[in-house]
Write a protein that holds these residues in place. Structure first.
Motif, mmCIF file in Angstrom:
data_model
loop_
_atom_site.group_PDB
_atom_site.id
_atom_site.type_symbol
_atom_site.label_atom_id
_atom_site.label_comp_id
_atom_site.label_asym_id
_atom_site.label_seq_id
_atom_site.Cartn_x
_atom_site.Cartn_y
_atom_site.Cartn_z
ATOM 1 N N VAL A 177 0.844 -1.199 0.000
ATOM 2 C CA VAL A 177 0.000 0.000 0.000
ATOM 3 C C VAL A 177 0.881 1.250 0.000
ATOM 4 O O VAL A 177 0.682 2.173 -0.805
ATOM 5 C CB VAL A 177 -0.958 -0.008 1.209
ATOM 6 N N PHE A 178 1.861 1.309 0.892
ATOM 7 C CA PHE A 178 2.701 2.507 0.967
ATOM 8 C C PHE A 178 3.594 2.659 -0.257
ATOM 9 O O PHE A 178 3.882 3.782 -0.675
ATOM 10 C CB PHE A 178 3.512 2.531 2.269
ATOM 11 N N GLU A 179 4.013 1.570 -0.867
ATOM 12 C CA GLU A 179 4.780 1.665 -2.110
ATOM 13 C C GLU A 179 3.920 2.247 -3.231
ATOM 14 O O GLU A 179 4.385 3.074 -4.023
ATOM 15 C CB GLU A 179 5.333 0.295 -2.498
ATOM 16 N N THR A 180 2.661 1.843 -3.293
ATOM 17 C CA THR A 180 1.752 2.404 -4.297
ATOM 18 C C THR A 180 1.483 3.873 -4.022
ATOM 19 O O THR A 180 1.518 4.707 -4.940
ATOM 20 C CB THR A 180 0.433 1.611 -4.336
ATOM 21 N N ILE A 181 1.214 4.209 -2.770
ATOM 22 C CA ILE A 181 0.979 5.614 -2.403
ATOM 23 C C ILE A 181 2.192 6.457 -2.778
ATOM 24 O O ILE A 181 2.065 7.538 -3.356
ATOM 25 C CB ILE A 181 0.617 5.741 -0.912
ATOM 26 N N ASP A 182 3.387 5.964 -2.480
ATOM 27 C CA ASP A 182 4.611 6.678 -2.811
ATOM 28 C C ASP A 182 4.704 6.916 -4.326
ATOM 29 O O ASP A 182 5.022 8.023 -4.770
ATOM 30 C CB ASP A 182 5.825 5.894 -2.310
ATOM 31 N N ALA A 183 4.409 5.908 -5.126
ATOM 32 C CA ALA A 183 4.462 6.043 -6.585
ATOM 33 C C ALA A 183 3.438 7.059 -7.090
ATOM 34 O O ALA A 183 3.736 7.868 -7.976
ATOM 35 C CB ALA A 183 4.243 4.689 -7.249
ATOM 36 N N LEU A 184 2.233 7.033 -6.540
ATOM 37 C CA LEU A 184 1.199 7.983 -6.952
ATOM 38 C C LEU A 184 1.602 9.411 -6.598
ATOM 39 O O LEU A 184 1.423 10.340 -7.399
ATOM 40 C CB LEU A 184 -0.142 7.630 -6.296
ATOM 41 N N LEU A 185 2.148 9.604 -5.405
ATOM 42 C CA LEU A 185 2.589 10.938 -4.995
ATOM 43 C C LEU A 185 3.732 11.431 -5.881
ATOM 44 O O LEU A 185 3.717 12.572 -6.346
ATOM 45 C CB LEU A 185 3.033 10.924 -3.532
ATOM 46 N N ARG A 186 4.702 10.578 -6.135
ATOM 47 C CA ARG A 186 5.862 10.973 -6.958
ATOM 48 C C ARG A 186 5.430 11.358 -8.373
ATOM 49 O O ARG A 186 6.014 12.264 -8.985
ATOM 50 C CB ARG A 186 6.897 9.865 -6.979
ATOM 51 N N ALA A 187 4.409 10.699 -8.888
ATOM 52 C CA ALA A 187 3.911 11.044 -10.224
ATOM 53 C C ALA A 187 3.364 12.465 -10.276
ATOM 54 O O ALA A 187 3.217 13.045 -11.351
ATOM 55 C CB ALA A 187 2.831 10.041 -10.653
ATOM 56 N N GLY B 136 4.782 14.966 -8.262
ATOM 57 C CA GLY B 136 5.785 15.862 -7.684
ATOM 58 C C GLY B 136 5.773 15.941 -6.175
ATOM 59 O O GLY B 136 6.264 16.922 -5.604
ATOM 60 N N ALA B 137 5.235 14.939 -5.514
ATOM 61 C CA ALA B 137 5.159 14.936 -4.051
ATOM 62 C C ALA B 137 5.891 13.710 -3.502
ATOM 63 O O ALA B 137 6.282 12.813 -4.254
ATOM 64 C CB ALA B 137 3.697 14.923 -3.603
ATOM 65 N N THR B 138 6.057 13.680 -2.195
ATOM 66 C CA THR B 138 6.654 12.535 -1.519
ATOM 67 C C THR B 138 5.796 12.193 -0.301
ATOM 68 O O THR B 138 4.861 12.932 0.047
ATOM 69 C CB THR B 138 8.087 12.824 -1.035
ATOM 70 N N LEU B 139 6.150 11.124 0.357
ATOM 71 C CA LEU B 139 5.431 10.745 1.577
ATOM 72 C C LEU B 139 5.565 11.820 2.660
ATOM 73 O O LEU B 139 4.702 11.940 3.524
ATOM 74 C CB LEU B 139 5.931 9.393 2.087
ATOM 75 N N ALA B 140 6.619 12.633 2.605
ATOM 76 C CA ALA B 140 6.793 13.725 3.562
ATOM 77 C C ALA B 140 5.724 14.805 3.386
ATOM 78 O O ALA B 140 5.511 15.616 4.291
ATOM 79 C CB ALA B 140 8.184 14.331 3.418
ATOM 80 N N ASP B 141 5.044 14.822 2.236
ATOM 81 C CA ASP B 141 4.006 15.819 1.964
ATOM 82 C C ASP B 141 2.616 15.379 2.445
ATOM 83 O O ASP B 141 1.654 16.140 2.336
ATOM 84 C CB ASP B 141 3.947 16.123 0.465
ATOM 85 N N VAL B 142 2.499 14.163 2.967
ATOM 86 C CA VAL B 142 1.207 13.662 3.448
ATOM 87 C C VAL B 142 0.797 14.447 4.687
ATOM 88 O O VAL B 142 1.560 14.566 5.652
ATOM 89 C CB VAL B 142 1.279 12.147 3.747
ATOM 90 N N ILE B 143 -0.424 15.003 4.644
ATOM 91 C CA ILE B 143 -0.933 15.774 5.780
ATOM 92 C C ILE B 143 -2.080 15.072 6.506
ATOM 93 O O ILE B 143 -2.419 15.422 7.623
ATOM 94 C CB ILE B 143 -1.367 17.199 5.359
ATOM 95 N N ASN B 144 -2.677 14.068 5.859
ATOM 96 C CA ASN B 144 -3.774 13.318 6.474
ATOM 97 C C ASN B 144 -3.750 11.900 5.950
ATOM 98 O O ASN B 144 -3.514 11.673 4.772
ATOM 99 C CB ASN B 144 -5.121 13.979 6.172
ATOM 100 N N ILE B 145 -3.999 10.959 6.851
ATOM 101 C CA ILE B 145 -4.044 9.548 6.473
ATOM 102 C C ILE B 145 -5.234 8.899 7.155
ATOM 103 O O ILE B 145 -5.510 9.161 8.329
ATOM 104 C CB ILE B 145 -2.717 8.841 6.823
ATOM 105 N N ARG B 146 -5.960 8.098 6.395
ATOM 106 C CA ARG B 146 -7.086 7.318 6.936
ATOM 107 C C ARG B 146 -6.806 5.857 6.646
ATOM 108 O O ARG B 146 -6.565 5.481 5.498
ATOM 109 C CB ARG B 146 -8.404 7.731 6.300
ATOM 110 N N THR B 147 -6.851 5.053 7.691
ATOM 111 C CA THR B 147 -6.539 3.637 7.569
ATOM 112 C C THR B 147 -7.746 2.814 7.984
ATOM 113 O O THR B 147 -8.371 3.095 9.008
ATOM 114 C CB THR B 147 -5.345 3.278 8.478
ATOM 115 N N TYR B 148 -8.038 1.809 7.189
ATOM 116 C CA TYR B 148 -9.143 0.887 7.462
ATOM 117 C C TYR B 148 -8.537 -0.499 7.643
ATOM 118 O O TYR B 148 -7.915 -1.027 6.719
ATOM 119 C CB TYR B 148 -10.133 0.901 6.294
ATOM 120 N N LEU B 149 -8.680 -1.063 8.828
ATOM 121 C CA LEU B 149 -8.152 -2.390 9.151
ATOM 122 C C LEU B 149 -9.300 -3.348 9.410
ATOM 123 O O LEU B 149 -10.288 -2.977 10.049
ATOM 124 C CB LEU B 149 -7.277 -2.342 10.409
#
Length: 129
Positions: free
Chosen positions: A53-63, A65-78
């Motif tokens: 999941v985080f590898e996909t999120i990282d790829a989407l953000l990089r596409a 011009g962002a990185t995981l450091a730019d994440v301001i909100n996260i919602r997780t469903y377990l």
């Protein structure tokens, strides 16, 4: 304000043609907000799925011009909140700076029976210099 919906070719493609993975909201100053759809991943364990999941999120953000450091909100469903520490350990490998705002929910199931986790994020992309 300009809104672009996107499925970047450089990132894993969505599991269905019925949604976009990224909504980019351009601000007047050149900055942008990125809203990512919930992401799931393959794997036998929660840790494997979380990493995917985080590898996909990282790829989407990089596409965009962002990185995981730019994440301001996260919602997780377990599907099992009792495994929160296992997920948290993987999350800590990817989100290493100041933690974003966060919500975590336990849900009885996700749209794929084998999915143990789904994560969606919002990122703030600074204006180009």
């Amino acid at each position: 304000m300009k809104i672009t919906l996107d499925n970047p070719a450089s990132a894993p493609q969505p599991l269905s043609p019925y949604y976009s993975q990224v909504a980019r909201v351009e601000q007047a100053d050149g900055s942008a907000l990125l809203f990512l759809s919930g992401q799931i991943a393959e794997g036998d364990t929660l840790a494997e799925q979380s990493r995917g999941v985080f590898e996909t999120i990282d790829a989407l953000l990089r596409a965009h011009g962002a990185t995981l450091a730019d994440v301001i909100n996260i919602r997780t469903y377990l599907t099992d909140i009792g495994r929160l520490a296992e997920y948290g350990a993987v999350r800590g490998e990817f989100l290493t700076g100041t933690p974003p705002t966060s919500m975590t929910f336990e849900v009885p199931r996700l749209f794929r029976a084998e999915a143990l986790i789904e994560v969606e994020v919002v990122a703030a992309v600074p204006a180009p210099r």
